[in-house]
Design a protein around this motif. Structure first.
Motif, PDB file in Angstrom:
ATOM      1  N   ALA A  88       0.903  -1.199   0.171  1.00  0.00           N
ATOM      2  CA  ALA A  88      -0.080   0.046  -0.076  1.00  0.00           C
ATOM      3  C   ALA A  88       0.834   1.253   0.071  1.00  0.00           C
ATOM      4  CB  ALA A  88      -0.943  -0.085   1.203  1.00  0.00           C
ATOM      5  N   MET A  89       1.797   1.409   0.701  1.00  0.00           N
ATOM      6  CA  MET A  89       2.769   2.488   0.709  1.00  0.00           C
ATOM      7  C   MET A  89       3.419   2.585  -0.425  1.00  0.00           C
ATOM      8  SD  MET A  89       4.908   2.911   4.447  1.00  0.00           S
ATOM      9  CE  MET A  89       4.682   1.306   5.222  1.00  0.00           C
ATOM     10  N   THR A  90       4.057   1.440  -1.025  1.00  0.00           N
ATOM     11  CA  THR A  90       4.712   1.757  -2.431  1.00  0.00           C
ATOM     12  C   THR A  90       3.741   2.260  -3.544  1.00  0.00           C
ATOM     13  OG1 THR A  90       6.240  -0.175  -1.754  1.00  0.00           O
ATOM     14  CG2 THR A  90       5.989   0.450  -4.174  1.00  0.00           C
ATOM     15  N   ILE A  91       2.650   1.699  -3.483  1.00  0.00           N
ATOM     16  CA  ILE A  91       1.628   2.015  -4.578  1.00  0.00           C
ATOM     17  C   ILE A  91       1.177   3.706  -4.332  1.00  0.00           C
ATOM     18  CG2 ILE A  91      -0.948   2.030  -5.301  1.00  0.00           C
ATOM     19  CD1 ILE A  91      -0.209  -1.161  -4.791  1.00  0.00           C
ATOM     20  N   PHE A  93       2.915   6.072  -2.547  1.00  0.00           N
ATOM     21  CA  PHE A  93       4.061   6.840  -2.826  1.00  0.00           C
ATOM     22  C   PHE A  93       4.186   7.041  -4.250  1.00  0.00           C
ATOM     23  CE2 PHE A  93       5.406   6.518   1.659  1.00  0.00           C
ATOM     24  CZ  PHE A  93       5.707   7.966   2.083  1.00  0.00           C
ATOM     25  N   ASP A  94       3.997   5.883  -5.086  1.00  0.00           N
ATOM     26  CA  ASP A  94       3.960   5.897  -6.468  1.00  0.00           C
ATOM     27  C   ASP A  94       2.914   6.871  -7.315  1.00  0.00           C
ATOM     28  OD1 ASP A  94       6.341   4.262  -6.694  1.00  0.00           O
ATOM     29  OD2 ASP A  94       5.099   2.586  -7.137  1.00  0.00           O
ATOM     30  N   SER A 100       1.512  11.924 -13.936  1.00  0.00           N
ATOM     31  CA  SER A 100       0.451  11.253 -14.736  1.00  0.00           C
ATOM     32  C   SER A 100      -0.877  10.758 -13.768  1.00  0.00           C
ATOM     33  CB  SER A 100       0.826  10.103 -15.800  1.00  0.00           C
ATOM     34  OG  SER A 100       1.141   8.957 -14.762  1.00  0.00           O
ATOM     35  N   SER A 101      -0.639  10.756 -12.469  1.00  0.00           N
ATOM     36  CA  SER A 101      -1.914  10.240 -11.635  1.00  0.00           C
ATOM     37  C   SER A 101      -3.044  11.378 -11.628  1.00  0.00           C
ATOM     38  CB  SER A 101      -1.154   9.744 -10.200  1.00  0.00           C
ATOM     39  OG  SER A 101      -0.581   8.484 -10.222  1.00  0.00           O
ATOM     40  N   ALA A 102      -4.014  10.919 -11.882  1.00  0.00           N
ATOM     41  CA  ALA A 102      -5.202  11.642 -11.511  1.00  0.00           C
ATOM     42  C   ALA A 102      -5.410  12.557 -10.071  1.00  0.00           C
ATOM     43  CB  ALA A 102      -6.540  11.258 -11.899  1.00  0.00           C
ATOM     44  N   GLU A 126       9.391  11.813   4.752  1.00  0.00           N
ATOM     45  CA  GLU A 126       9.475  11.671   3.082  1.00  0.00           C
ATOM     46  C   GLU A 126       8.144  12.131   2.482  1.00  0.00           C
ATOM     47  OE1 GLU A 126       9.768   8.259  -0.247  1.00  0.00           O
ATOM     48  OE2 GLU A 126       9.848   7.553   1.928  1.00  0.00           O
ATOM     49  N   LEU A 127       6.960  11.938   3.251  1.00  0.00           N
ATOM     50  CA  LEU A 127       5.728  12.452   2.718  1.00  0.00           C
ATOM     51  C   LEU A 127       5.648  13.876   2.896  1.00  0.00           C
ATOM     52  CD1 LEU A 127       3.023  11.379   2.199  1.00  0.00           C
ATOM     53  CD2 LEU A 127       2.599  11.114   4.488  1.00  0.00           C
TER      54      LEU A 127
END
Length: 155
Positions: A88-91, A93-94, A100-102, A126-127
């Motif tokens: 979940a964190m990886t997704i 943060f990506d 390009s993410s909405a 980091e956030l």
């Protein structure tokens, strides 16, 4: 909303809807995504047996934005099992770092990361850095969620 009302708290009907979402043709998958997120918002326990499939769907190359948006939207309303925290964190943060993410996907990802930061306070710096670096380019939806996140997490 009629589909959401029809499914209600019925695990068998929810399973039918999830099967359409996970294995249906492109248009069916896209259309099933919205009611699924609302079913889970109303009855979070319905999603319990589906986490593995949902995370696989999130990682599918070329998935429509509606799929990612609605999976991330529903994940905001549940306690994600610990074994999926890393994914979940990886997704998330990506998505928040992707140009390009909405905006809606990024806003949901921020909310999920806010919840995960309570378990993993080491992600807070980091956030904060990502939010600050991207502030000027981001949408009002992102900035609104980010402002709330920063205030809630006191970072």
């Amino acid at each position: 909303m009629r589909i959401v009302a029809y499914v209600g708290n019925n695990a068998k009907r929810f399973a039918e809807l999830m099967t359409l979402f996970l294995k249906g043709e492109y248009r069916v998958t896209q259309r099933a995504a919205w009611p699924i997120s609302y079913c889970v918002q109303n009855y979070p326990e319905l999603v319990r047996p589906w986490y593995a499939q949902l995370f696989r769907k999130l990682e599918e190359p070329g998935a429509h934005d509606a799929v990612a948006r609605n999976i991330l939207r529903l994940l905001q309303f549940v306690e994600i099992p610990k074994r999926y925290h890393g994914k979940a964190m990886t997704i998330c943060f990506d998505h928040i770092t992707s140009v390009s993410s909405a905006p809606a996907i990024k806003a949901c990802a921020l909310t999920i990361l806010q919840g995960l930061a309570l378990h993993y306070p080491e992600i807070k710096p980091e956030l904060k850095l990502i939010i600050e670096e991207n502030w000027d380019q981001e949408s009002p939806a992102f900035r609104s969620r980010a402002r709330k996140l920063l205030k809630t997490l006191k970072i």
